[in-house]
Design a protein around this motif. Structure first.
Motif, PDB file in Angstrom:
ATOM      1  N   GLY A 124     -24.597  -3.057  40.574  1.00 34.55           N
ATOM      2  CA  GLY A 124     -23.549  -2.043  40.594  1.00 34.55           C
ATOM      3  C   GLY A 124     -23.007  -1.841  39.197  1.00 34.55           C
ATOM      4  O   GLY A 124     -22.539  -2.795  38.569  1.00 34.55           O
ATOM      5  N   ILE A 125     -23.092  -0.609  38.679  1.00 34.32           N
ATOM      6  CA  ILE A 125     -22.551  -0.296  37.355  1.00 34.32           C
ATOM      7  C   ILE A 125     -21.208   0.400  37.568  1.00 34.32           C
ATOM      8  O   ILE A 125     -21.151   1.530  38.067  1.00 34.32           O
ATOM      9  CB  ILE A 125     -23.527   0.589  36.555  1.00 34.32           C
ATOM     10  CG1 ILE A 125     -24.876  -0.119  36.418  1.00 34.32           C
ATOM     11  CG2 ILE A 125     -22.939   0.907  35.185  1.00 34.32           C
ATOM     12  CD1 ILE A 125     -25.923   0.680  35.682  1.00 34.32           C
ATOM     13  N   VAL A 126     -20.138  -0.277  37.189  1.00 30.53           N
ATOM     14  CA  VAL A 126     -18.784   0.129  37.552  1.00 30.53           C
ATOM     15  C   VAL A 126     -18.083   0.820  36.384  1.00 30.53           C
ATOM     16  O   VAL A 126     -18.050   0.305  35.273  1.00 30.53           O
ATOM     17  CB  VAL A 126     -17.970  -1.088  38.027  1.00 30.53           C
ATOM     18  CG1 VAL A 126     -16.533  -0.697  38.305  1.00 30.53           C
ATOM     19  CG2 VAL A 126     -18.613  -1.709  39.258  1.00 30.53           C
ATOM     20  N   ASP A 127     -17.529   1.989  36.673  1.00 29.73           N
ATOM     21  CA  ASP A 127     -16.738   2.743  35.686  1.00 29.73           C
ATOM     22  C   ASP A 127     -15.926   3.749  36.484  1.00 29.73           C
ATOM     23  O   ASP A 127     -16.295   4.913  36.602  1.00 29.73           O
ATOM     24  CB  ASP A 127     -17.671   3.438  34.694  1.00 29.73           C
ATOM     25  CG  ASP A 127     -16.916   4.053  33.517  1.00 29.73           C
ATOM     26  OD1 ASP A 127     -15.677   3.940  33.479  1.00 29.73           O
ATOM     27  OD2 ASP A 127     -17.581   4.652  32.647  1.00 29.73           O
ATOM     28  N   SER A 128     -14.801   3.305  37.040  1.00 28.06           N
ATOM     29  CA  SER A 128     -14.104   4.121  38.035  1.00 28.06           C
ATOM     30  C   SER A 128     -12.590   4.049  37.874  1.00 28.06           C
ATOM     31  O   SER A 128     -12.041   2.988  37.577  1.00 28.06           O
ATOM     32  CB  SER A 128     -14.490   3.656  39.447  1.00 28.06           C
ATOM     33  OG  SER A 128     -13.684   4.265  40.425  1.00 28.06           O
ATOM     34  N   GLY A 129     -11.955   5.165  38.099  1.00 26.25           N
ATOM     35  CA  GLY A 129     -10.499   5.230  38.052  1.00 26.25           C
ATOM     36  C   GLY A 129      -9.836   4.768  39.332  1.00 26.25           C
ATOM     37  O   GLY A 129      -8.626   4.919  39.487  1.00 26.25           O
ATOM     38  N   GLY A 130     -10.618   4.221  40.267  1.00 24.99           N
ATOM     39  CA  GLY A 130     -10.055   3.722  41.517  1.00 24.99           C
ATOM     40  C   GLY A 130     -10.207   4.719  42.650  1.00 24.99           C
ATOM     41  O   GLY A 130     -11.033   5.637  42.609  1.00 24.99           O
ATOM     42  N   VAL A 131      -9.399   4.548  43.670  1.00 27.08           N
ATOM     43  CA  VAL A 131      -9.485   5.406  44.856  1.00 27.08           C
ATOM     44  C   VAL A 131      -9.005   6.813  44.525  1.00 27.08           C
ATOM     45  O   VAL A 131      -7.979   6.997  43.872  1.00 27.08           O
ATOM     46  CB  VAL A 131      -8.639   4.819  46.008  1.00 27.08           C
ATOM     47  CG1 VAL A 131      -8.634   5.760  47.201  1.00 27.08           C
ATOM     48  CG2 VAL A 131      -9.182   3.449  46.411  1.00 27.08           C
ATOM     49  N   ARG A 132      -9.736   7.813  44.983  1.00 23.80           N
ATOM     50  CA  ARG A 132      -9.374   9.206  44.752  1.00 23.80           C
ATOM     51  C   ARG A 132      -8.219   9.581  45.683  1.00 23.80           C
ATOM     52  O   ARG A 132      -8.379   9.641  46.900  1.00 23.80           O
ATOM     53  CB  ARG A 132     -10.588  10.104  45.001  1.00 23.80           C
ATOM     54  CG  ARG A 132     -10.432  11.518  44.476  1.00 23.80           C
ATOM     55  CD  ARG A 132     -11.713  12.320  44.729  1.00 23.80           C
ATOM     56  NE  ARG A 132     -12.881  11.628  44.177  1.00 23.80           N
ATOM     57  CZ  ARG A 132     -14.128  11.847  44.593  1.00 23.80           C
ATOM     58  NH1 ARG A 132     -14.367  12.703  45.563  1.00 23.80           N
ATOM     59  NH2 ARG A 132     -15.135  11.188  44.042  1.00 23.80           N
ATOM     60  N   ILE A 133      -7.074   9.817  45.101  1.00 20.75           N
ATOM     61  CA  ILE A 133      -5.876  10.079  45.886  1.00 20.75           C
ATOM     62  C   ILE A 133      -6.065  11.304  46.787  1.00 20.75           C
ATOM     63  O   ILE A 133      -5.608  11.329  47.941  1.00 20.75           O
ATOM     64  CB  ILE A 133      -4.649  10.287  44.973  1.00 20.75           C
ATOM     65  CG1 ILE A 133      -4.452   9.054  44.075  1.00 20.75           C
ATOM     66  CG2 ILE A 133      -3.405  10.553  45.788  1.00 20.75           C
ATOM     67  CD1 ILE A 133      -4.233   7.771  44.828  1.00 20.75           C
ATOM     68  N   HIS A 134      -6.751  12.331  46.287  1.00 17.62           N
ATOM     69  CA  HIS A 134      -6.989  13.536  47.085  1.00 17.62           C
ATOM     70  C   HIS A 134      -7.688  13.179  48.395  1.00 17.62           C
ATOM     71  O   HIS A 134      -7.345  13.682  49.465  1.00 17.62           O
ATOM     72  CB  HIS A 134      -7.867  14.529  46.306  1.00 17.62           C
ATOM     73  CG  HIS A 134      -7.406  14.783  44.915  1.00 17.62           C
ATOM     74  ND1 HIS A 134      -7.610  13.881  43.904  1.00 17.62           N
ATOM     75  CD2 HIS A 134      -6.765  15.837  44.369  1.00 17.62           C
ATOM     76  CE1 HIS A 134      -7.100  14.365  42.777  1.00 17.62           C
ATOM     77  NE2 HIS A 134      -6.587  15.554  43.034  1.00 17.62           N
ATOM     78  N   ASP A 135      -8.662  12.295  48.310  1.00 18.84           N
ATOM     79  CA  ASP A 135      -9.431  11.917  49.490  1.00 18.84           C
ATOM     80  C   ASP A 135      -8.606  11.049  50.430  1.00 18.84           C
ATOM     81  O   ASP A 135      -8.659  11.179  51.645  1.00 18.84           O
ATOM     82  CB  ASP A 135     -10.679  11.151  49.053  1.00 18.84           C
ATOM     83  CG  ASP A 135     -11.572  10.759  50.215  1.00 18.84           C
ATOM     84  OD1 ASP A 135     -12.391  11.595  50.623  1.00 18.84           O
ATOM     85  OD2 ASP A 135     -11.443   9.631  50.714  1.00 18.84           O
ATOM     86  N   LEU A 136      -7.819  10.168  49.832  1.00 19.65           N
ATOM     87  CA  LEU A 136      -7.074   9.202  50.629  1.00 19.65           C
ATOM     88  C   LEU A 136      -6.042   9.864  51.521  1.00 19.65           C
ATOM     89  O   LEU A 136      -5.832   9.459  52.658  1.00 19.65           O
ATOM     90  CB  LEU A 136      -6.383   8.205  49.689  1.00 19.65           C
ATOM     91  CG  LEU A 136      -5.845   6.921  50.298  1.00 19.65           C
ATOM     92  CD1 LEU A 136      -6.965   6.129  50.948  1.00 19.65           C
ATOM     93  CD2 LEU A 136      -5.145   6.086  49.246  1.00 19.65           C
ATOM     94  N   GLY A 177     -16.259   0.030  32.402  1.00 22.27           N
ATOM     95  CA  GLY A 177     -15.100   0.903  32.403  1.00 22.27           C
ATOM     96  C   GLY A 177     -13.988   0.275  33.214  1.00 22.27           C
ATOM     97  O   GLY A 177     -14.005  -0.926  33.496  1.00 22.27           O
ATOM     98  N   PRO A 178     -13.014   1.067  33.633  1.00 22.80           N
ATOM     99  CA  PRO A 178     -11.863   0.518  34.352  1.00 22.80           C
ATOM    100  C   PRO A 178     -12.181   0.182  35.801  1.00 22.80           C
ATOM    101  O   PRO A 178     -13.149   0.672  36.381  1.00 22.80           O
ATOM    102  CB  PRO A 178     -10.843   1.661  34.266  1.00 22.80           C
ATOM    103  CG  PRO A 178     -11.683   2.903  34.186  1.00 22.80           C
ATOM    104  CD  PRO A 178     -12.883   2.518  33.377  1.00 22.80           C
ATOM    105  N   CYS A 179     -11.339  -0.648  36.385  1.00 20.86           N
ATOM    106  CA  CYS A 179     -11.471  -0.996  37.800  1.00 20.86           C
ATOM    107  C   CYS A 179     -10.142  -1.588  38.254  1.00 20.86           C
ATOM    108  O   CYS A 179      -9.780  -2.697  37.863  1.00 20.86           O
ATOM    109  CB  CYS A 179     -12.601  -1.994  38.002  1.00 20.86           C
ATOM    110  SG  CYS A 179     -13.188  -2.101  39.698  1.00 20.86           S
ATOM    111  N   TYR A 180      -9.404  -0.845  39.078  1.00 17.38           N
ATOM    112  CA  TYR A 180      -8.065  -1.266  39.476  1.00 17.38           C
ATOM    113  C   TYR A 180      -7.980  -1.514  40.982  1.00 17.38           C
ATOM    114  O   TYR A 180      -8.757  -0.974  41.780  1.00 17.38           O
ATOM    115  CB  TYR A 180      -7.044  -0.174  39.132  1.00 17.38           C
ATOM    116  CG  TYR A 180      -6.612  -0.157  37.687  1.00 17.38           C
ATOM    117  CD1 TYR A 180      -6.269  -1.328  37.023  1.00 17.38           C
ATOM    118  CD2 TYR A 180      -6.530   1.039  36.980  1.00 17.38           C
ATOM    119  CE1 TYR A 180      -5.867  -1.307  35.705  1.00 17.38           C
ATOM    120  CE2 TYR A 180      -6.132   1.073  35.661  1.00 17.38           C
ATOM    121  CZ  TYR A 180      -5.795  -0.109  35.026  1.00 17.38           C
ATOM    122  OH  TYR A 180      -5.401  -0.085  33.712  1.00 17.38           O
TER     123      TYR A 180
END
Length: 530
Positions: A124-136, A177-180
């Motif tokens: 898994g290559i991780v580079d993500s701003g976290g959960v997409r608020i729009h989707d949530l 990248g980031p991962c929160y």
């Protein structure tokens, strides 16, 4: 059909651009590769087969055009690394910051499940701003990130799938990248975590959230930077300086690992003579064992072509773990390092060692222990810490006793008392124990024995230091003669010439290749000490 193919390729070309030229340039300006460039570097040339490129996110109700979300911000597929099949996914930060949605959750989860079914590793290559608020908050349909055990197509979820895969297939996370918050749990469930210095960071709470709750200003690096996780928390197994270095390390790591728990690591023809004797081994260990020397020098002279892939190099430096080869066969090496605090054992070294032993045992990788440690130093702080020294040390003992792979111990220098349990003994399931002439091994440190047995005589003397020295010399002359004492009491099977260490290890491993441990009662799984 030609018209349909033209329409297909036009659409594919649009999706392959990711977030567009501007976002790609922004990624490059930060010194980062794009998700697609990372994937192509990971896999052998021409072997990558992408899947689920065409996913179309369901409308969220927010002001966001789902047509501008190629692949739902993640690339997934399979291919070969050094000619062996693996699965992989990569967050696409050029597409809404690589944020997670229910669709992305399904793509990643299903990929992990396919890897489990195929019995091959995944990366898994991780580079993500976290959960997409729009989707949530904007989607009334299923949300496997939040609810339920099963999502689309009967899949589990990004937290359940790695747990199910654990011990079945190797799992590697390359964090670039980031991962929160919640999104950080899944990557850390993998067997190995590779992070990039200055670019990747991972924490449960963001600096903004911490300031809201604690009113303290903190930086990303202070609470979750790659260097923090590589040196302090021990969460990161390797600290890379670039995307390219991180991915190349991942590729190399895979060469040492089997495809699954029923398989064995590949045998590599390294061209190194299995009967090679190494004269330089006679010059490394000082006559005075209290003087430091670097155990890496011994490791590099024993393994094939001097090649050793160290894991967690920057964490708990007084113990060394990693992979090498002996006559082409992968071995896991656990070694004390006298050059760092005399190879001291503590909470961090025990955590580091126990997890590595369990990984090697899961995937049929024999273990070689190279021993020279002063043991545990009395520590008020460690005994009273939340981690608890005694329970952490027990994890190592448990891991060794639980392991069924071939295990060989080589005593290089000192090892007394409880330290022997941390580095393995025959009564714990270790198959063979060798000793160099330089070793000093006993059930108790002679210095401690003298203080106990001759306590009254020493204290009542007019010259306690002289009497103590005389009694210690007597003890070492008549009762505990090193290196013979440990062999006489069957703690060691043979005392060997250091120059023969490599060929003896190889012959022993070949003899133990078909080892079948004594039958053990069936159980769902063991319960490692708290």
């Amino acid at each position: 059909m030609h018209e349909k193919l033209k329409a297909l390729e036009d659409r594919r070309s649009y999706l392959l651009r990711g977030g567009g030229i501007r976002e790609v340039e922004r990624q490059h300006q930060q010194g980062k590769l794009t998700a697609r460039e990372r994937i192509l570097r990971l896999f052998d040339d021409g072997s990558f087969q992408e899947i689920d490129l065409w996913i179309r996110p369901i409308k969220t109700g927010f002001d966001i055009d789902e047509r501008d979300l190629p692949g739902d911000a993640v690339i997934s597929g399979f291919g070969k690394v050094h000619g062996r099949p693996i699965f992989a996914y990569a967050h696409d930060f050029t597409v809404v910051g690589g944020t997670m949605s229910s669709g992305q959750d399904h793509k990643v989860t299903r990929l992990i499940e396919m890897a489990i079914e195929a019995r091959v590793p995944y990366v898994g290559i991780v580079d993500s701003g976290g959960v997409r608020i729009h989707d949530l908050f904007g989607r009334p349909a299923f949300r496997p990130i939040q609810a339920g055990r099963l999502g689309i197509g009967g899949t589990t979820g990004i937290f359940a799938a790695p747990s199910i895969a654990s011990g079945v297939i190797p799992q590697i996370t390359v964090m670039l990248g980031p991962c929160y918050a919640g999104s950080a749990y899944s990557p850390t469930l993998a067997d190995f975590l590779i992070m990039r210095r200055g670019i990747s960071f991972m924490s449960v709470a963001s600096p903004q959230l911490l300031k809201t709750v604690t009113y303290k200003d903190v930086t990303q690096d202070e609470i979750g930077g790659a260097e923090l996780h590589a040196t302090v928390t021990g969460t990161a197994d390797y600290l890379a300086e670039s995307d390219e270095e991180a991915i190349d390390f991942c590729r190399e790591l895979l060469t040492y690992l089997p495809s699954n728990h029923r398989d064995f690591p590949p045998i590599i023809d390294t061209g190194d003579d299995p009967n090679r004797r190494e004269d330089s081994l006679l010059e490394i260990v000082p006559e005075d064992l209290s003087k430091p020397y670097d155990m890496h020098e011994i490791i590099h002279r024993i393994v094939d072509n001097g090649k050793f892939l160290e894991i967690q190099r920057l964490f708990a430096k007084s113990i060394i773990i990693g992979f090498g080869r002996l006559d082409g066969q992968t071995v896991g090496i656990v070694a004390n390092n006298p050059s760092h605090e005399n190879g001291i054992l503590n909470i961090d070294t025990c955590d580091k060692e126990a997890r590595f032993i369990r990984f090697c045992d899961c995937f049929n990788i024999p273990l070689v222990f190279l021993v020279d440690t002063i043991g545990f130093l009395p520590s008020f702080k460690e005994e009273r810490s939340r981690d608890g020294l005694i329970r952490t040390a027990a994890r190592v003992v448990f891991s060794i006793c639980e392991a069924t792979v071939p295990m060989i111990v080589v005593y290089i220098g000192r090892c007394f008392g409880p330290a022997r349990l941390i580095m393995g003994t025959p009564r714990m399931g270790v198959d063979m124990v060798y000793s160099w002439p330089s070793s000093k091994v006993a059930r108790m440190d002679p210095d401690e024995v003298v203080d106990i047995i001759y306590k009254e005589e020493i204290e009542s003397s007019k010259d306690p230091e002289r009497v103590r020295k005389e009694k210690l010399d007597e003890l070492l002359r008549d009762y505990i003669q090193f290196p013979f004492h440990s062999a006489e009491h069957l703690m060691v099977n043979e005392i060997i010439d250091p120059r023969d260490t490599r060929p003896i290890l190889i012959r022993t491993l070949k003899t133990l290749a078909h080892k079948e441990p004594f039958p053990r009662p069936w159980k769902k799984h063991s319960l490692i000490p708290r």
